[in-house]
Scaffold this motif. Structure first.
Motif, short mmCIF file in Angstrom:
data_model
loop_
_atom_site.label_atom_id
_atom_site.label_comp_id
_atom_site.label_asym_id
_atom_site.label_seq_id
_atom_site.Cartn_x
_atom_site.Cartn_y
_atom_site.Cartn_z
N VAL A 88 -15.92 73.14 40.01
CA VAL A 88 -15.28 72.20 40.94
C VAL A 88 -16.37 71.20 41.34
CG1 VAL A 88 -14.21 71.98 43.24
CG2 VAL A 88 -13.67 73.97 41.82
N ARG A 94 -15.09 74.21 48.65
CA ARG A 94 -14.72 74.87 49.92
C ARG A 94 -13.41 74.35 50.49
NH1 ARG A 94 -18.75 78.48 51.66
NH2 ARG A 94 -17.09 79.75 52.49
N GLY A 96 -10.58 75.60 48.85
CA GLY A 96 -9.64 76.56 48.27
C GLY A 96 -9.23 76.24 46.84
N GLY A 98 -11.02 76.47 43.99
CA GLY A 98 -11.46 77.52 43.07
C GLY A 98 -10.48 78.68 43.07
N ASN A 126 -25.74 83.47 41.52
CA ASN A 126 -24.65 82.55 41.89
C ASN A 126 -23.70 83.23 42.89
OD1 ASN A 126 -22.64 80.65 42.05
ND2 ASN A 126 -22.44 80.33 39.84
N LYS A 135 -13.40 87.98 46.00
CA LYS A 135 -12.23 87.74 46.85
C LYS A 135 -10.93 87.97 46.09
CE LYS A 135 -11.28 84.68 50.55
NZ LYS A 135 -11.47 83.44 51.25
C1 COA Z 1 -17.89 78.55 42.41
C2 COA Z 1 -16.99 77.34 42.64
C3 COA Z 1 -16.11 77.14 41.42
C4 COA Z 1 -16.10 77.64 43.88
O1 COA Z 1 -15.14 76.60 44.00
P1 COA Z 1 -14.50 76.21 45.42
O2 COA Z 1 -13.33 75.34 45.17
O3 COA Z 1 -15.54 75.70 46.33
O4 COA Z 1 -14.01 77.65 45.92
P2 COA Z 1 -13.00 77.95 47.12
O5 COA Z 1 -13.02 76.86 48.13
O6 COA Z 1 -11.69 78.34 46.55
O7 COA Z 1 -13.70 79.22 47.77
C5 COA Z 1 -13.19 80.51 47.56
C6 COA Z 1 -14.19 81.55 48.05
O8 COA Z 1 -15.36 81.51 47.25
C7 COA Z 1 -16.50 81.84 48.04
N1 COA Z 1 -17.39 80.68 48.15
C8 COA Z 1 -17.17 79.43 47.63
N2 COA Z 1 -18.22 78.63 47.92
C9 COA Z 1 -19.10 79.37 48.63
C10 COA Z 1 -20.37 79.11 49.22
N3 COA Z 1 -20.94 77.88 49.12
N4 COA Z 1 -21.01 80.11 49.86
C11 COA Z 1 -20.46 81.33 49.95
N5 COA Z 1 -19.25 81.66 49.44
C12 COA Z 1 -18.58 80.69 48.78
C13 COA Z 1 -15.94 82.18 49.43
O9 COA Z 1 -15.63 83.56 49.45
C14 COA Z 1 -14.70 81.32 49.45
O10 COA Z 1 -13.75 81.76 50.39
P3 COA Z 1 -13.81 81.16 51.89
O11 COA Z 1 -13.88 79.67 51.78
O12 COA Z 1 -12.54 81.67 52.50
O13 COA Z 1 -15.04 81.76 52.51
C15 COA Z 1 -17.81 76.07 42.96
O14 COA Z 1 -18.76 76.38 43.97
C16 COA Z 1 -18.55 75.52 41.76
O15 COA Z 1 -18.02 74.75 40.97
N6 COA Z 1 -19.84 75.89 41.60
C17 COA Z 1 -20.66 75.38 40.52
C18 COA Z 1 -20.19 75.88 39.16
C19 COA Z 1 -20.16 77.39 39.10
O16 COA Z 1 -21.01 78.07 39.65
N7 COA Z 1 -19.16 77.92 38.38
C20 COA Z 1 -18.97 79.35 38.21
C21 COA Z 1 -19.73 79.80 37.04
S1 COA Z 1 -19.41 81.53 36.68
#
Ligand code: COA
Length: 161
Positions: A88, A94, A96, A98, A126, A135
């Motif tokens: 994302v 953050r 929702g 993901g 990560n 989750k």
């Molecule tokens: C991992 C990633 C896909 C999450 O996407 P996102 O849209 O931000 O996720 P969401 O908003 O749906 O978050 C869902 C849950 O993930 C966890 N989470 C997401 N970002 C977080 C952060 N910065 N710190 C801690 N927990 C986190 C939490 O449990 C969160 O739930 P909450 O918001 O109720 O606390 C995004 O951070 C990303 O693209 N990261 C870089 C690429 C990557 O690491 N990909 C995965 C490779 S395996």
């Protein structure tokens, strides 16, 4: 298709290629060639997704299906889903997205490909992504030592559907 507020989750198509490649380059050190992304989108369109925020593509998940059930008519044989890549854009995190994308592909895996298990690899450091998967009830299955090219371990995570 999942739509609520200004977020839309839908199946990807080849016109999303440029956005997917760009989100991948910005978000992850694991970058595939454009040709490989073309192949992945064309092969796994039905079990993958993109997320749009205010009509702009901000995220994607690519998931492939492995196992006999997907390729044969024998629907009693179950297949496995393997998540290849998830990202994302930083400004869209953050919200929702993901979680929504994961639920979308989990549903597709269950209904289209009769998948009863999904696996993925994630960097040990990560915690954002590991939290996201926890989750959704993924569990740590095992540590894959020095899985990444820079020597970092991966955690193999698994979900039984
Ligand atoms: C991992 C990633 C896909 C999450 O996407 P996102 O849209 O931000 O996720 P969401 O908003 O749906 O978050 C869902 C849950 O993930 C966890 N989470 C997401 N970002 C977080 C952060 N910065 N710190 C801690 N927990 C986190 C939490 O449990 C969160 O739930 P909450 O918001 O109720 O606390 C995004 O951070 C990303 O693209 N990261 C870089 C690429 C990557 O690491 N990909 C995965 C490779 S395996």
């Amino acid at each position: 298709m999942i739509k609520n507020e200004n977020i839309l989750i839908r199946l990807p198509n080849i016109s999303d290629l440029e956005d997917i490649v760009s989100i991948n380059r910005i978000s992850l050190p694991e970058n595939y060639s454009v040709a490989h992304f073309v192949e992945l989108i064309n092969s796994w369109q039905d079990t993958s997704c993109v997320a749009l925020l205010d009509n702009k593509v901000v995220g994607y998940i690519l998931m492939r299906i492995v196992g006999p059930g997907f390729f044969t008519l024998n629907k009693s044989q179950k297949s496995k889903g393997h998540i290849i890549s998830v990202a994302v854009l930083p400004d869209a995190r953050r919200k929702g997205i993901g979680i929504k994308m994961m639920k979308f592909v989990m549903e597709k895996a269950k209904n289209i490909a009769l998948v009863n298990e999904i696996t993925l690899e994630v960097r040990e450091s990560n915690y954002e992504a590991r939290n996201l998967y926890k989750k959704l009830n993924f569990i740590d299955e095992k540590v894959l030592k020095q899985y990444y090219s820079d020597g970092e371990n991966a955690i193999l995570m698994k979900l039984n559907l």
